[in-house]
Design a protein around this motif. Structure first.
Motif, PDB file in Angstrom:
ATOM      1  N   THR A  17      14.336  -0.262   4.905  1.00 21.76           N
ATOM      2  CA  THR A  17      15.740  -0.701   4.950  1.00 21.76           C
ATOM      3  C   THR A  17      15.906  -2.012   4.189  1.00 21.76           C
ATOM      4  O   THR A  17      16.905  -2.219   3.499  1.00 21.76           O
ATOM      5  N   ASN A  18      14.913  -2.897   4.292  1.00 20.83           N
ATOM      6  CA  ASN A  18      14.970  -4.202   3.624  1.00 20.83           C
ATOM      7  C   ASN A  18      14.639  -4.133   2.143  1.00 20.83           C
ATOM      8  O   ASN A  18      14.622  -5.155   1.470  1.00 20.83           O
ATOM      9  N   GLY A  19      14.356  -2.942   1.635  1.00 17.68           N
ATOM     10  CA  GLY A  19      14.163  -2.789   0.201  1.00 17.68           C
ATOM     11  C   GLY A  19      12.727  -2.681  -0.281  1.00 17.68           C
ATOM     12  O   GLY A  19      12.494  -2.609  -1.487  1.00 17.68           O
ATOM     13  N   LEU A  20      11.755  -2.688   0.631  1.00 21.73           N
ATOM     14  CA  LEU A  20      10.379  -2.470   0.196  1.00 21.73           C
ATOM     15  C   LEU A  20      10.184  -0.983  -0.110  1.00 21.73           C
ATOM     16  O   LEU A  20      10.735  -0.123   0.576  1.00 21.73           O
ATOM     17  N   SER A  21       9.407  -0.697  -1.111  1.00 23.78           N
ATOM     18  CA  SER A  21       9.101   0.693  -1.448  1.00 23.78           C
ATOM     19  C   SER A  21       7.883   1.155  -0.646  1.00 23.78           C
ATOM     20  O   SER A  21       7.141   0.334  -0.089  1.00 23.78           O
ATOM     21  N   ARG A  22       7.664   2.444  -0.643  1.00 21.63           N
ATOM     22  CA  ARG A  22       6.470   2.974   0.022  1.00 21.63           C
ATOM     23  C   ARG A  22       5.209   2.446  -0.655  1.00 21.63           C
ATOM     24  O   ARG A  22       4.224   2.156   0.027  1.00 21.63           O
ATOM     25  N   ASP A  23       5.250   2.312  -1.963  1.00 17.95           N
ATOM     26  CA  ASP A  23       4.085   1.760  -2.669  1.00 17.95           C
ATOM     27  C   ASP A  23       3.827   0.311  -2.272  1.00 17.95           C
ATOM     28  O   ASP A  23       2.668  -0.106  -2.132  1.00 17.95           O
ATOM     29  N   GLU A  24       4.877  -0.472  -2.087  1.00 17.49           N
ATOM     30  CA  GLU A  24       4.692  -1.864  -1.654  1.00 17.49           C
ATOM     31  C   GLU A  24       4.124  -1.912  -0.235  1.00 17.49           C
ATOM     32  O   GLU A  24       3.248  -2.735   0.062  1.00 17.49           O
ATOM     33  N   ILE A  25       4.600  -1.011   0.619  1.00 18.15           N
ATOM     34  CA  ILE A  25       4.057  -0.943   1.983  1.00 18.15           C
ATOM     35  C   ILE A  25       2.582  -0.554   1.929  1.00 18.15           C
ATOM     36  O   ILE A  25       1.753  -1.118   2.645  1.00 18.15           O
ATOM     37  N   LYS A  26       2.238   0.392   1.054  1.00 18.78           N
ATOM     38  CA  LYS A  26       0.832   0.773   0.883  1.00 18.78           C
ATOM     39  C   LYS A  26      -0.003  -0.440   0.476  1.00 18.78           C
ATOM     40  O   LYS A  26      -1.085  -0.673   1.015  1.00 18.78           O
ATOM     41  N   GLU A  27       0.505  -1.238  -0.455  1.00 18.47           N
ATOM     42  CA  GLU A  27      -0.230  -2.427  -0.898  1.00 18.47           C
ATOM     43  C   GLU A  27      -0.394  -3.437   0.229  1.00 18.47           C
ATOM     44  O   GLU A  27      -1.450  -4.067   0.357  1.00 18.47           O
ATOM     45  N   ILE A  28       0.617  -3.595   1.051  1.00 17.33           N
ATOM     46  CA  ILE A  28       0.520  -4.492   2.211  1.00 17.33           C
ATOM     47  C   ILE A  28      -0.582  -3.994   3.138  1.00 17.33           C
ATOM     48  O   ILE A  28      -1.415  -4.769   3.618  1.00 17.33           O
ATOM     49  N   LEU A  29      -0.610  -2.688   3.376  1.00 17.88           N
ATOM     50  CA  LEU A  29      -1.621  -2.129   4.273  1.00 17.88           C
ATOM     51  C   LEU A  29      -3.022  -2.229   3.674  1.00 17.88           C
ATOM     52  O   LEU A  29      -3.998  -2.462   4.409  1.00 17.88           O
ATOM     53  N   LEU A  30      -3.134  -2.068   2.360  1.00 16.23           N
ATOM     54  CA  LEU A  30      -4.444  -2.281   1.719  1.00 16.23           C
ATOM     55  C   LEU A  30      -4.903  -3.725   1.916  1.00 16.23           C
ATOM     56  O   LEU A  30      -6.078  -3.985   2.190  1.00 16.23           O
ATOM     57  N   GLN A  31      -3.988  -4.662   1.787  1.00 15.06           N
ATOM     58  CA  GLN A  31      -4.298  -6.076   1.995  1.00 15.06           C
ATOM     59  C   GLN A  31      -4.759  -6.305   3.432  1.00 15.06           C
ATOM     60  O   GLN A  31      -5.707  -7.067   3.674  1.00 15.06           O
ATOM     61  N   THR A  32      -4.115  -5.627   4.392  1.00 21.89           N
ATOM     62  CA  THR A  32      -4.513  -5.813   5.790  1.00 21.89           C
ATOM     63  C   THR A  32      -5.917  -5.281   6.046  1.00 21.89           C
ATOM     64  O   THR A  32      -6.595  -5.765   6.954  1.00 21.89           O
TER      65      THR A  32
END
Length: 156
Positions: free
Chosen positions: A104-119
């Motif tokens: 909803t805030n404008g992050l893409s699924r790919d950006e979320i994937k990158e966040i999760l990879l970072q975690t």
């Protein structure tokens, strides 16, 4: 307080010197609804009772009014930080909610994937594994709920 802190009166979002508790609550509720959606907030408020009233009031005023309205970070950045915190602490239901909010805030699924990879590096691979499964389910649920553009074929 340093000299630079007093020069930007908007630095605290809705938490301004003349703001009332109601102003902060209303500003927090506005952002909460924008980020999480009316349906989620309505469900949370529908289950509110004498025992949970103070908690719901606190998160609306402090988390949403006091923090999410601040201008220092974008909503996308706030979502990234929040997703990371949910993974770090293993709050999987909250993670699912905040993955939906991040979209909803404008992050893409790919950006979320990158966040999760970072975690995976900073929070641990087992936590990231669960986070990926959680995100995968959120995406599956959203995709299955999405309306199709196909016109149904009429029966013969």
């Amino acid at each position: 307080m340093s000299g630079s802190e007093g020069k930007n009166p908007e630095r605290n979002g809705v938490v301004q010197p003349a703001a009332t508790s109601q102003d902060i609550y209303d500003g927090g509720m506005k952002v909460r609804r924008e980020v999480l959606g009316d349906a989620h907030v309505d469900r949370a408020n529908a289950t509110k009772d004498e025992f949970t009233y103070d908690f719901q009031d606190m998160i609306t005023r402090i988390a949403w009014g006091g923090i999410w309205t601040r201008p220092g970070l974008t909503r996308q950045m706030r979502s990234a930080v929040t997703i990371t915190a949910m993974v770090a602490h293993g709050h999987w239901e909250e993670l699912a909610m905040h993955i939906r909010a991040a979209l909803t805030n404008g992050l893409s699924r790919d950006e979320i994937k990158e966040i999760l990879l970072q975690t995976a590096i900073y929070c641990g691979v087992p936590s990231a594994n669960t986070a990926f499964k959680t995100a995968q389910q959120v995406f599956k649920d959203l995709d299955s709920a999405a309306p199709t553009n196909e016109t149904p074929t009429p029966p013969n």
